[in-house]
Design a protein around this motif. Sequence first.
Motif, PDB file in Angstrom:
ATOM      1  N   GLU A 101       1.770  -3.037   4.406  1.00 27.47           N
ATOM      2  CA  GLU A 101       0.989  -3.171   3.170  1.00 27.47           C
ATOM      3  C   GLU A 101      -0.034  -4.305   3.310  1.00 27.47           C
ATOM      4  O   GLU A 101      -1.210  -4.139   2.946  1.00 27.47           O
ATOM      5  N   ASN A 135      -2.419   1.708 -13.115  1.00 26.68           N
ATOM      6  CA  ASN A 135      -1.651   1.581 -11.877  1.00 26.68           C
ATOM      7  C   ASN A 135      -2.489   1.878 -10.645  1.00 26.68           C
ATOM      8  O   ASN A 135      -1.943   2.001  -9.547  1.00 26.68           O
ATOM      9  N   SER A 142      -5.037   5.034  -2.724  1.00 33.87           N
ATOM     10  CA  SER A 142      -3.643   5.082  -2.292  1.00 33.87           C
ATOM     11  C   SER A 142      -3.402   6.329  -1.457  1.00 33.87           C
ATOM     12  O   SER A 142      -4.226   7.251  -1.422  1.00 33.87           O
ATOM     13  N   GLU A 152      -4.279   1.290  -7.540  1.00 31.65           N
ATOM     14  CA  GLU A 152      -4.382   0.220  -6.554  1.00 31.65           C
ATOM     15  C   GLU A 152      -5.811   0.053  -6.061  1.00 31.65           C
ATOM     16  O   GLU A 152      -6.264  -1.053  -5.773  1.00 31.65           O
ATOM     17  N   LYS A 155      -4.195  -3.908   3.354  1.00 35.55           N
ATOM     18  CA  LYS A 155      -4.996  -4.623   2.355  1.00 35.55           C
ATOM     19  C   LYS A 155      -6.025  -5.531   3.015  1.00 35.55           C
ATOM     20  O   LYS A 155      -7.189  -5.598   2.589  1.00 35.55           O
ATOM     21  N   THR A 177      -0.418   1.580   0.754  1.00 34.05           N
ATOM     22  CA  THR A 177       0.993   1.954   0.712  1.00 34.05           C
ATOM     23  C   THR A 177       1.810   0.751   0.291  1.00 34.05           C
ATOM     24  O   THR A 177       1.367  -0.405   0.383  1.00 34.05           O
ATOM     25  N   LYS A 178       3.000   0.995  -0.195  1.00 31.22           N
ATOM     26  CA  LYS A 178       3.866  -0.078  -0.665  1.00 31.22           C
ATOM     27  C   LYS A 178       5.066  -0.309   0.252  1.00 31.22           C
ATOM     28  O   LYS A 178       5.411  -1.439   0.578  1.00 31.22           O
ATOM     29  N   ILE A 179       5.706   0.762   0.666  1.00 37.86           N
ATOM     30  CA  ILE A 179       6.953   0.653   1.418  1.00 37.86           C
ATOM     31  C   ILE A 179       6.750   1.239   2.807  1.00 37.86           C
ATOM     32  O   ILE A 179       6.255   2.365   2.950  1.00 37.86           O
TER      33      ILE A 179
END
Length: 753
Positions: free
Chosen positions: A186, A216, A36, A218, A190, A174-176
């Motif tokens: 994202e 958690n 991450s 990733e 991926k 990253t998520k956001i």
Amino acid sequence: MSALQDLIPTVNKLQDIVTNTNLTDLDLPILTVIGSQSAGKSSVLENIVGKDFLPRGTGIVTRRPLILQLINIKEDDPLVHKSDFEADQDHSEVTLEDHLRNAGASQVEPAEWGEFLHLPGKRFYNFNNIRKEIENETSRIAGKNKGISRIPINLKIYSPKVLNLTMVDLPGLTKIPIGDQPTDIEKQIKNLILEYISKPNSIILAVSPANVDLVNSESLKLARQVDPLGKRTIGILSKLDLMDHGTNALDILTGKVYPLKLGFIGVVNRSQQDISVNKSLEESLRAEEEFFRSHPAYKNIAGRCGTAFLAKTLNKTLMHHIRERLPDIKAKLNTLMGQTEQELASYGDLNIVSKQNRGSLILMLMNKFANNFISSIEGNSSEISTKELCGGARIYYIYNEVFGNSLLSINPVSNLPVQDIRTAIRNSTGPRPSLFVPELAFDLLVKPQIKLLESPSHRCVELVYEELMKICHNCGSQELSRYPKLQTKLIETVSELLRERLGPTTKYVESLIEIHRAYINTNHPNFVGAAAAMSSVVEERQKQKQKQKSKDHARSPNGSVPLENGTSSHKVSDAGSRAEELRELERKSSNTSTSGDKELFLNFFFGKDQSQNSSSPPSQPQPSQFPSEPDGLQFNIPSQSPIEKKMEHLNMKEEEELSEREELECELIRRLIISYFSIVREMIQDQVPKAIMCLLVNFSKESVQNTLVQKLYREELFDELLYEDENLSQEREKCEKLLATYREAAAIISEVV
């Protein structure tokens, strides 16, 4: 062990080849670093290298894959003193102390530098400039809006302080999306990571911060998708010094929480404050070693933690992985070389065409084209389609299905109403009443019907011609495709031959129709004949009258059913032969001839029905229809002539119902037309395909080779005909380079295998 140490440089060479030639078929062993954002990936890599050279900042910093090749080199290696390169040093960052020290000492070439594959022949001795070049190259390809790109950056770092390693640094998960990042950032990241870690030869370095719960992580989650058994995943726990007091990651490092075959390795990175105060990596590595040695939870496993142990483990793991996978890579290379050699052979040898063999080459290609044309028609081609009818089979289908069904679908009397038949019978008798059905009426009516066969015959010729043209365009070969002008000329020549034969074939088919129209042979053995046709007509009419009589008898009180013409039904019950029926019809017709000479003359002149019902009186002429003089006609007709009005009455009479005799005559002519048309149709269905085969198909097969030689085998055309396709030349050149690359890679592997 030296042979093992040579494996990583060997793979590095292969990696350069793969990157330069964009080979996607060759899966090379490599260490793939994932994690991450802010997990400490960059710090881990910099600790392994011992230099600050990676971009730093907020958001996505690594936006392109960075293939990092670490090459161990001795300080006295000849490569260090190589002079044919462009050096890149930033003298503005050199301090006065360094400058004086360098000025007083002898000029010694530094043994640590970096090289980019996209900048061959240029060395970066200043690692800050390496960071700037990575940022610039990233922006050049991926843009400046925080987007990512799949195109990798290749960086080699030569140093005596590193172990031989090949790693790829991927963008952080990253998520956001933040700022100018794409909304699907994202998903993009991926997909890019999965593209690398899904390869079986990839060893996954899953970096997870120790101060975040492992569930958690990733990176471990993605690694498990492609490596569910954990056989090729190495867990790296960063930021162990930032865990809450009283907690530790000992269970994770010993494999009790999340088992991995290659295990977990703990590291301590430089903090942001260390980076801000320019704490050197040497000091950081010493501090890391001291941290593990003095930590109460980790001191027992200190020898299996830290950056130094990580680098040795990665080096050892990568070498063993390469040794296991290299035989498969060699086999894969042999397969790729064989496929590429076949593809190159299909493009032909560029050196086989010379002035001496141009003629023989053209003759060979002509013969091949002609043989393909003939084989497609005869059904002997080796490339016969299994999806649809083609070639000779298609021509056979046209003859028997398309042409045959189109002929059978023609109704010979559909466009011939009964009124036209009656008019033709009347016109063929002239001014005289007929005793029998006139033969001339049959001739007049049957000839236009035979003409109906011409359109399907024309269409049959056109369909066969179109199929031959299609065969001609599909007669090319891979070898012939090298010379598009020659192929075009061959197709044009055969197409011209087919066009020349189309005209004579069409004319001959037209002449077949005209031959059948020229002479109506009523003596044909299959022709039904007038007597037989009349007998069948009379017999059918008698049956119809009997049925009608039975119906009317059931409705009539006395059982006497009058006919339409006033004669009782028993008067025609004995009409069993053609002669008796005709005599009966003549007698009925004569009832209307008892009028005066004037009335008889008017009936024939105006075409009135001669077989009016005997029970009904003749229609009296109206004052508006005839002249007032009773003794004859007045031939000086005024502008408003009664004869003009009588002609209108004549046209109306044409639409009146037919008399019984006219019905018999029309039905007789109709049956004779159907019988004779069927005979002609059967002959046309047999003769037209034969004519097409003789004049068009067989002629083209027999003369195609001679025609090609006569029109194209000319020495002045050789240069033009053998002009090679530019696209094909490019494909051959590309294939040759690819084959050379495979051979170079095979030679590199053969040095260690």
